[in-house]
Write a protein that holds these residues in place. Structure first.
Motif, PDB file in Angstrom:
ATOM      1  N   VAL A  11      37.599  45.975  49.400  1.00  0.00           N
ATOM      2  CA  VAL A  11      37.687  47.220  48.601  1.00  0.00           C
ATOM      3  C   VAL A  11      38.267  46.913  47.211  1.00  0.00           C
ATOM      4  O   VAL A  11      37.563  46.432  46.336  1.00  0.00           O
ATOM      5  CB  VAL A  11      38.440  48.328  49.365  1.00  0.00           C
ATOM      6  CG1 VAL A  11      38.493  49.620  48.538  1.00  0.00           C
ATOM      7  CG2 VAL A  11      37.710  48.619  50.680  1.00  0.00           C
ATOM      8  N   ALA A  12      39.551  47.163  46.983  1.00  0.00           N
ATOM      9  CA  ALA A  12      40.094  46.976  45.630  1.00  0.00           C
ATOM     10  C   ALA A  12      40.675  45.565  45.470  1.00  0.00           C
ATOM     11  O   ALA A  12      40.250  44.804  44.592  1.00  0.00           O
ATOM     12  CB  ALA A  12      41.149  48.038  45.348  1.00  0.00           C
ATOM     13  N   GLY A  13      41.631  45.212  46.338  1.00  0.00           N
ATOM     14  CA  GLY A  13      42.265  43.898  46.222  1.00  0.00           C
ATOM     15  C   GLY A  13      41.262  42.777  46.459  1.00  0.00           C
ATOM     16  O   GLY A  13      41.187  41.817  45.683  1.00  0.00           O
ATOM     17  N   GLY A  14      40.468  42.902  47.526  1.00  0.00           N
ATOM     18  CA  GLY A  14      39.538  41.842  47.900  1.00  0.00           C
ATOM     19  C   GLY A  14      38.402  41.681  46.894  1.00  0.00           C
ATOM     20  O   GLY A  14      38.072  40.562  46.493  1.00  0.00           O
ATOM     21  N   ALA A  15      37.812  42.797  46.469  1.00  0.00           N
ATOM     22  CA  ALA A  15      36.692  42.724  45.530  1.00  0.00           C
ATOM     23  C   ALA A  15      37.159  42.126  44.204  1.00  0.00           C
ATOM     24  O   ALA A  15      36.451  41.313  43.588  1.00  0.00           O
ATOM     25  CB  ALA A  15      36.087  44.113  45.320  1.00  0.00           C
ATOM     26  N   SER A  16      38.359  42.497  43.756  1.00  0.00           N
ATOM     27  CA  SER A  16      38.873  41.959  42.479  1.00  0.00           C
ATOM     28  C   SER A  16      39.107  40.460  42.588  1.00  0.00           C
ATOM     29  O   SER A  16      38.779  39.708  41.666  1.00  0.00           O
ATOM     30  CB  SER A  16      40.213  42.596  42.100  1.00  0.00           C
ATOM     31  OG  SER A  16      40.043  43.953  41.918  1.00  0.00           O
ATOM     32  N   ALA A  17      39.685  40.032  43.716  1.00  0.00           N
ATOM     33  CA  ALA A  17      39.977  38.608  43.891  1.00  0.00           C
ATOM     34  C   ALA A  17      38.677  37.797  43.883  1.00  0.00           C
ATOM     35  O   ALA A  17      38.573  36.770  43.202  1.00  0.00           O
ATOM     36  CB  ALA A  17      40.736  38.390  45.202  1.00  0.00           C
ATOM     37  N   ALA A  18      37.670  38.280  44.635  1.00  0.00           N
ATOM     38  CA  ALA A  18      36.409  37.542  44.746  1.00  0.00           C
ATOM     39  C   ALA A  18      35.717  37.447  43.384  1.00  0.00           C
ATOM     40  O   ALA A  18      35.283  36.364  42.966  1.00  0.00           O
ATOM     41  CB  ALA A  18      35.493  38.253  45.751  1.00  0.00           C
TER      42      ALA A  18
END
Ligand code: FAD
Ligand code: NAD
Length: 443
Positions: A11-18
């Motif tokens: 969502v927010a944390g994961g999508a930004s990191a990727a």
């Protein structure tokens, strides 16, 4: 062969990191596993889809799995990571659509498993007609439920309860807001709660405070909420009584939690395990006023966590600077913005906290349409160190909270606030900005 980054939660944390890791180091193989059917969306927009102001849930999506794929990031929805072996750097994944389990490996791992609603132990919550609001799937279910509903009860007058009360009223429902504590937004001081209560009631929301919910009545489908103060008939119940971080997977693999119960990280979002990072609502932040770890489960923070973790994994120098606890939300005509500590919280933390609370305006008194605006400043007696504040306005005027947030990041004082060169023109501010008027009241 490039190194492999696996991100759990999209969502927010994961999508930004990727996205950040792939952009900074295109050699990295990046895979995102997401157990739901949606990735990279703004859950913050859900109340406005429920109200009908945003026509479709899809509008909240920032990047679809196909867009990620075009950027070289593999996104697998309906895939749940069920186990991680940090020694071998392998993971076990369950594909919910194919109903099969398989193994994968990683060089770097980002835990971005987010948070989930925390349900109070009240009998009857398992019935039809009872909802929580966290994910796009929750949004879909609530949109369907709104079609036949007439009377809604909302448990909890925190952020979600307050935003959704407005959405339900806009859909024509009768709404009763049931709050355990003595005011709406009880984590902030009384004056702001009073303004909120008036605004809610002006828009037809029944606000019950200091109320204990005993049970949800019904024969499989909810019909009413039984409380310490009486029975509230309801064909739709939203439980918005707070959230908890999803730390089970992290704990099972030996990732250390911090004092808040969320994952402990350093400034680079690195956990205690080699190659393992955490980002978003599952992770703690460092609070710059309290000078200790703090759990601030907000969307902008999740994005910053993810971006930092992604950059570090890609080999760049990046640090997350911490938080001061800034938030803003809309309740009908009011925008309520807060930063730092409320006076009650500051006193609890042992500060000699004092406050001023003033009413001013969001424009010159003679400018047509200017409206009342309120400022609360919390500061330490003696030193004048700023500890927190709130701005309540009828619109974007509440964003002057950002000047206060910037000062809190710097450890600023009331004197520092008084010396600021703030913007002025009659449509936007009185000649003395309301923040400066509040600072002048400090004795
Ligand atoms: P989440 O959004 O919780 O996403 C985590 C994802 O991980 C989930 O999709 C979950 O399915 C997945 N997952 C978990 N475990 C696994 C596993 N084992 N395998 C695979 N996938 C897994 N914040 C603001 O700053 N401003 C706002 O105005 C605001 N409004 C909000 C309004 C609403 C209604 C809600 C619900 C939240 C709002 N927030 C707001 C908070 C913001 O949405 C969250 O801070 C943000 O979504 C956190 O993102 P995240 O990626 O950390 O976690
Ligand atoms: P919250 O912590 O903001 O509010 C929960 C409320 O429920 C509190 O007022 C609490 O006193 C009350 N409560 C607890 N138990 C109760 C009970 N048994 N009966 C009645 N009331 C009870 O949590 P939330 O509203 O569920 O929101 C979850 C998270 O979503 C927030 O912490 C925030 O991170 C995020 N969010 C942020 C925004 C924003 O920033 N604009 C908007 C929506 C959601």
């Amino acid at each position: 062969m490039g190194k492999r980054l696996v991100v759990i939660g999209g969502v927010a944390g994961g999508a930004s990191a990727a996205a950040k890791a792939k952009r900074e180091n295109p050699e990295l193989e990046v895979v995102v596993y997401e157990k739901s059917g949606w990735v990279s969306y703004g859950a913050c927009g859900l109340p406005y889809v429920l109200s009908g102001e945003i026509p479709r849930l899809e509008k909240l999506v920032a990047r679809t799995p196909e867009e990620f794929r075009r950027q070289g990031v593999e996104v697998r929805t309906h895939h749940e990571v069920v186990d991680v072996d940090p020694e071998l750097r392998t993971l076990t994944v369950f594909d919910h659509q194919e109903r099969r389990t398989f193994q994968d490996r990683y060089d770097y791992l980002v835990l971005a498993t987010g948070a989930r609603p925390s349900l109070p132990p009240i009998p009857g919550t398992e019935q039809e007609g009872v909802y929580t609001l966290r994910s796009m799937e929750d949004g879909e279910s609530l949109l369907k439920a709104l079609k036949g509903a007439q009377r809604a009860a909302i448990l909890g007058a925190g952020y979600i309860g307050l935003e959704v009360a407005e959405a339900f009223r806009k859909r024509g429902l009768e709404v009763t807001l049931l709050e355990l504590k003595d005011r709406p937004l009880p984590h902030w001081d009384q004056e702001v709660g009073n303004l909120l209560k008036e605004e809610l009631e002006r828009h037809g929301v029944e606000v019950w405070t200091r109320v204990e919910v005993k049970a949800l009545r019904g024969q499989g489908r909810v019909e009413a909420v039984e409380t310490s103060e009486g029975v509230v008939p309801a064909d739709l119940v939203l439980v918005a009584t707070g959230i908890k971080p999803n730390t089970l997977l992290a704990q099972a693999m030996g990732v250390a939690l911090g004092p808040t119960g969320a994952i402990a990280t350093d400034e680079r979002m690195h956990t205690n395990l080699e190659g393992v990072y955490a980002a978003g609502d599952v992770a703690e932040s460092f609070h710059q006023v309290l000078k200790r770890p703090y759990w601030l489960p907000l969307g902008d923070v999740a994005n910053k966590h993810g971006r930092t973790a992604g950059a570090v994994i890609a080999g760049k120098e990046a640090r997350f600077a911490g938080v001061v606890g800034t938030a803003i939300f809309k309740a009908f005509g009011l925008a309520v913005a807060t930063t730092g500590l409320s006076q009650e919280a500051a006193l609890r933390e042992g500060f000699q906290a004092r406050k001023v609370f003033i009413q001013s305006r969001d424009g010159a008194h003679y400018y047509p349409g200017s409206q009342p605006l309120w400022v609360e400043l919390i500061y330490e007696e003696g030193t004048g160190k700023l500890l927190g504040g709130a701005v309540v306005a009828h619109g974007h005027g509440a964003l002057r909270i950002d000047a206060l947030a910037a000062l809190l990041h710097q450890g600023g004082t009331v004197e520092d606030l008084l010396s600021l060169d703030l913007a002025y023109a009659p449509p936007y501010s009185p000649v003395w900005d309301p923040l400066l008027i509040a600072a002048q009241q400090v004795k």
